[in-house]
Design a protein around this motif. Structure first.
Motif, mmCIF file in Angstrom:
data_model
loop_
_atom_site.group_PDB
_atom_site.id
_atom_site.type_symbol
_atom_site.label_atom_id
_atom_site.label_comp_id
_atom_site.label_asym_id
_atom_site.label_seq_id
_atom_site.Cartn_x
_atom_site.Cartn_y
_atom_site.Cartn_z
ATOM 1 N N LEU A 6 36.691 38.378 56.993
ATOM 2 C CA LEU A 6 36.890 39.623 56.271
ATOM 3 C C LEU A 6 35.657 40.505 56.393
ATOM 4 O O LEU A 6 34.530 40.014 56.335
ATOM 5 C CB LEU A 6 37.149 39.323 54.788
ATOM 6 C CG LEU A 6 38.497 38.692 54.487
ATOM 7 C CD1 LEU A 6 38.553 38.242 53.039
ATOM 8 C CD2 LEU A 6 39.613 39.673 54.767
ATOM 9 N N PRO A 7 35.879 41.796 56.561
ATOM 10 C CA PRO A 7 34.731 42.701 56.615
ATOM 11 C C PRO A 7 34.113 42.830 55.228
ATOM 12 O O PRO A 7 34.815 42.742 54.228
ATOM 13 C CB PRO A 7 35.356 44.026 57.063
ATOM 14 C CG PRO A 7 36.773 43.961 56.571
ATOM 15 C CD PRO A 7 37.169 42.503 56.626
ATOM 16 N N ALA A 8 32.800 43.046 55.168
ATOM 17 C CA ALA A 8 32.144 43.278 53.868
ATOM 18 C C ALA A 8 32.298 44.748 53.520
ATOM 19 O O ALA A 8 31.328 45.446 53.246
ATOM 20 C CB ALA A 8 30.684 42.859 53.933
ATOM 21 N N ASP A 9 33.550 45.227 53.563
ATOM 22 C CA ASP A 9 33.788 46.658 53.414
ATOM 23 C C ASP A 9 33.763 47.124 51.960
ATOM 24 O O ASP A 9 33.947 48.294 51.678
ATOM 25 C CB ASP A 9 35.109 47.063 54.080
ATOM 26 C CG ASP A 9 36.298 46.288 53.538
ATOM 27 O OD1 ASP A 9 36.104 45.380 52.702
ATOM 28 O OD2 ASP A 9 37.430 46.594 53.954
ATOM 29 N N LEU A 10 33.534 46.177 51.025
ATOM 30 C CA LEU A 10 33.367 46.575 49.627
ATOM 31 C C LEU A 10 31.931 46.328 49.155
ATOM 32 O O LEU A 10 31.649 46.356 47.962
ATOM 33 C CB LEU A 10 34.367 45.829 48.729
ATOM 34 C CG LEU A 10 35.858 46.135 49.001
ATOM 35 C CD1 LEU A 10 36.757 45.245 48.145
ATOM 36 C CD2 LEU A 10 36.173 47.611 48.755
ATOM 37 N N ALA A 11 31.037 46.083 50.109
ATOM 38 C CA ALA A 11 29.626 45.877 49.749
ATOM 39 C C ALA A 11 29.085 47.122 49.065
ATOM 40 O O ALA A 11 29.390 48.241 49.460
ATOM 41 C CB ALA A 11 28.809 45.562 51.003
ATOM 42 N N GLY A 12 28.332 46.915 47.991
ATOM 43 C CA GLY A 12 27.775 48.033 47.240
ATOM 44 C C GLY A 12 28.747 48.632 46.240
ATOM 45 O O GLY A 12 28.392 49.552 45.506
ATOM 46 N N ARG A 39 47.278 34.328 38.296
ATOM 47 C CA ARG A 39 46.864 34.021 39.675
ATOM 48 C C ARG A 39 46.640 35.267 40.532
ATOM 49 O O ARG A 39 45.737 35.290 41.368
ATOM 50 C CB ARG A 39 47.898 33.120 40.355
ATOM 51 C CG ARG A 39 47.827 31.682 39.887
ATOM 52 C CD ARG A 39 48.551 30.780 40.887
ATOM 53 N NE ARG A 39 49.102 29.622 40.211
ATOM 54 C CZ ARG A 39 50.396 29.463 39.947
ATOM 55 N NH1 ARG A 39 51.271 30.360 40.332
ATOM 56 N NH2 ARG A 39 50.809 28.401 39.323
ATOM 57 N N GLN A 40 47.478 36.287 40.330
ATOM 58 C CA GLN A 40 47.291 37.497 41.155
ATOM 59 C C GLN A 40 45.956 38.169 40.832
ATOM 60 O O GLN A 40 45.230 38.589 41.736
ATOM 61 C CB GLN A 40 48.446 38.481 40.955
ATOM 62 C CG GLN A 40 48.364 39.691 41.879
ATOM 63 C CD GLN A 40 48.442 39.298 43.351
ATOM 64 O OE1 GLN A 40 49.447 38.739 43.795
ATOM 65 N NE2 GLN A 40 47.373 39.544 44.109
ATOM 66 N N GLY A 41 45.604 38.244 39.556
ATOM 67 C CA GLY A 41 44.325 38.848 39.186
ATOM 68 C C GLY A 41 43.143 38.047 39.715
ATOM 69 O O GLY A 41 42.164 38.613 40.207
ATOM 70 N N TYR A 42 43.243 36.724 39.638
ATOM 71 C CA TYR A 42 42.156 35.881 40.151
ATOM 72 C C TYR A 42 42.041 36.006 41.665
ATOM 73 O O TYR A 42 40.943 36.014 42.224
ATOM 74 C CB TYR A 42 42.350 34.420 39.718
ATOM 75 C CG TYR A 42 41.869 34.159 38.302
ATOM 76 C CD1 TYR A 42 42.382 34.893 37.226
ATOM 77 C CD2 TYR A 42 40.889 33.200 38.037
ATOM 78 C CE1 TYR A 42 41.940 34.678 35.932
ATOM 79 C CE2 TYR A 42 40.437 32.979 36.739
ATOM 80 C CZ TYR A 42 40.964 33.717 35.696
ATOM 81 O OH TYR A 42 40.515 33.502 34.410
ATOM 82 N N ALA A 43 43.182 36.140 42.345
ATOM 83 C CA ALA A 43 43.158 36.334 43.804
ATOM 84 C C ALA A 43 42.501 37.674 44.139
ATOM 85 O O ALA A 43 41.736 37.775 45.108
ATOM 86 C CB ALA A 43 44.574 36.277 44.371
ATOM 87 N N LEU A 44 42.783 38.702 43.353
ATOM 88 C CA LEU A 44 42.138 40.008 43.565
ATOM 89 C C LEU A 44 40.634 39.919 43.383
ATOM 90 O O LEU A 44 39.862 40.494 44.150
ATOM 91 C CB LEU A 44 42.721 41.035 42.589
ATOM 92 C CG LEU A 44 44.088 41.601 42.973
ATOM 93 C CD1 LEU A 44 44.843 42.063 41.751
ATOM 94 C CD2 LEU A 44 43.920 42.740 43.978
ATOM 95 N N ALA A 45 40.206 39.187 42.364
ATOM 96 C CA ALA A 45 38.773 39.029 42.116
ATOM 97 C C ALA A 45 38.113 38.270 43.266
ATOM 98 O O ALA A 45 37.066 38.676 43.783
ATOM 99 C CB ALA A 45 38.545 38.304 40.783
ATOM 100 N N ALA A 46 38.731 37.182 43.693
ATOM 101 C CA ALA A 46 38.162 36.358 44.767
ATOM 102 C C ALA A 46 38.076 37.154 46.069
ATOM 103 O O ALA A 46 37.081 37.084 46.809
ATOM 104 C CB ALA A 46 39.009 35.101 44.964
ATOM 105 N N THR A 47 39.106 37.925 46.352
ATOM 106 C CA THR A 47 39.144 38.695 47.596
ATOM 107 C C THR A 47 38.095 39.800 47.592
ATOM 108 O O THR A 47 37.429 40.035 48.609
ATOM 109 C CB THR A 47 40.546 39.300 47.786
ATOM 110 O OG1 THR A 47 41.509 38.281 47.556
ATOM 111 C CG2 THR A 47 40.737 39.832 49.177
ATOM 112 N N ALA A 48 37.947 40.465 46.451
ATOM 113 C CA ALA A 48 36.935 41.530 46.366
ATOM 114 C C ALA A 48 35.532 40.942 46.550
ATOM 115 O O ALA A 48 34.684 41.533 47.231
ATOM 116 C CB ALA A 48 37.042 42.254 45.031
ATOM 117 N N LEU A 49 35.300 39.763 45.952
ATOM 118 C CA LEU A 49 33.998 39.094 46.130
ATOM 119 C C LEU A 49 33.769 38.778 47.605
ATOM 120 O O LEU A 49 32.682 39.006 48.137
ATOM 121 C CB LEU A 49 33.952 37.807 45.300
ATOM 122 C CG LEU A 49 33.743 37.996 43.793
ATOM 123 C CD1 LEU A 49 34.146 36.734 43.040
ATOM 124 C CD2 LEU A 49 32.281 38.360 43.496
#
Ligand code: CTP
Ligand code: CA
Length: 226
Positions: A6-12, A39-49
């Motif tokens: 995954l790209p670090a496209d949410l860095a910063g 589970r969907q919210g936790y998946a969103l958090a994990a993916t953003a991280l």
């Protein structure tokens, strides 16, 4: 996108995700709840991280383990969730309301455990909870802040979704088709993501992490350049 690359496209970027179903107290030992797994919210958090964001996870009780690296704010009720989300999103680039917020709460919380009296049960009077998503969308706290909602619809999924997107005033609405054992409490989701700009993106049946990645793609495309 292949997972693991995954790209670090949410860095910063700073994002806030809410998750889980709120619990609305009836008395000290009982509550009104819903079947959201979180589970969907936790998946969103994990993916953003994984994509480099700083993540605040405002979570109602789920029994899930929060992804490492998230700032976790545990809450119980809708009123508590509203307070935590409003505070956490102050300088956030995006807020995603994946939580199943109870629409109603008991008008009064009994101070002691309600007992059987022999005269039959007393009705529980309900009052409406604040609409957190609508408030987030109405009062943005950072330039270009992106606000995302979720909706689970059964009948006329698209029409209901469009109407809800307009009513809430958010930028994106992820519309899940529920019923027949789909989505709630299951591992997989099928969704269409509606944009306030009139666009829509279909997300095929697949893991919640794949839907999460699509949501962040669309959020990223809407963020102001840094
Ligand atoms: N939501 C919220 N606060 C509420 C209720 C809902 O922030 N009090 C958010 C949910 O987190 C979700 C979105 O609003 O992101 C849509 O929730 P939904 O229950 O589909 O919308 P409602 O406006 O409650 O409409 P309905 O009558 O269909 O339940
Ligand atoms: Ca609702």
């Amino acid at each position: 996108l292949r997972r693991g690359s995954l790209p670090a496209d949410l860095a910063g970027r700073r994002v806030v995700v809410s998750a889980g179903g709120t619990r609305e107290a009836i008395d000290p030992v009982r509550y009104l709840g819903n079947r959201s797994s979180g589970r969907q919210g936790y998946a969103l958090a994990a993916t953003a991280l994984a994509r480099g964001a700083r993540v605040t996870l405002v979570t109602a009780a789920t029994g899930l383990t929060a992804p490492a690296g998230a700032d976790v704010l545990p809450v119980e009720s809708a009123v508590q969730m509203r307070e935590a989300v409003l505070e956490a999103r102050r300088d956030a680039d995006a807020v995603v309301m994946a939580a199943a917020v109870a629409d109603f709460r008991p008008a009064e919380q009994a101070p002691g455990k309600i007992k059987k009296t022999g005269a039959g049960p007393k009705p529980i009077e309900l009052v409406e909870n604040p609409d957190i998503l609508a408030e987030l969308a109405r009062e943005r706290t950072a330039a270009g802040q992106v606000v995302v909602g979720f909706a689970a619809e059964t009948d006329d999924v698209l029409a209901n979704g469009r109407a809800k997107l307009a009513r809430k005033g958010c930028d994106l609405l992820v519309v899940n088709q529920v019923g027949d054992g789909r989505a709630f409490g299951t591992e997989d989701n099928q969704a269409v993501i509606l944009g306030a700009d009139g666009g829509s993106a279909e997300v095929p049946h697949g893991p919640k992490s794949a839907l999460a990645d699509r949501v962040w793609d669309l959020v990223r495309d809407r963020l102001p350049r840094v």
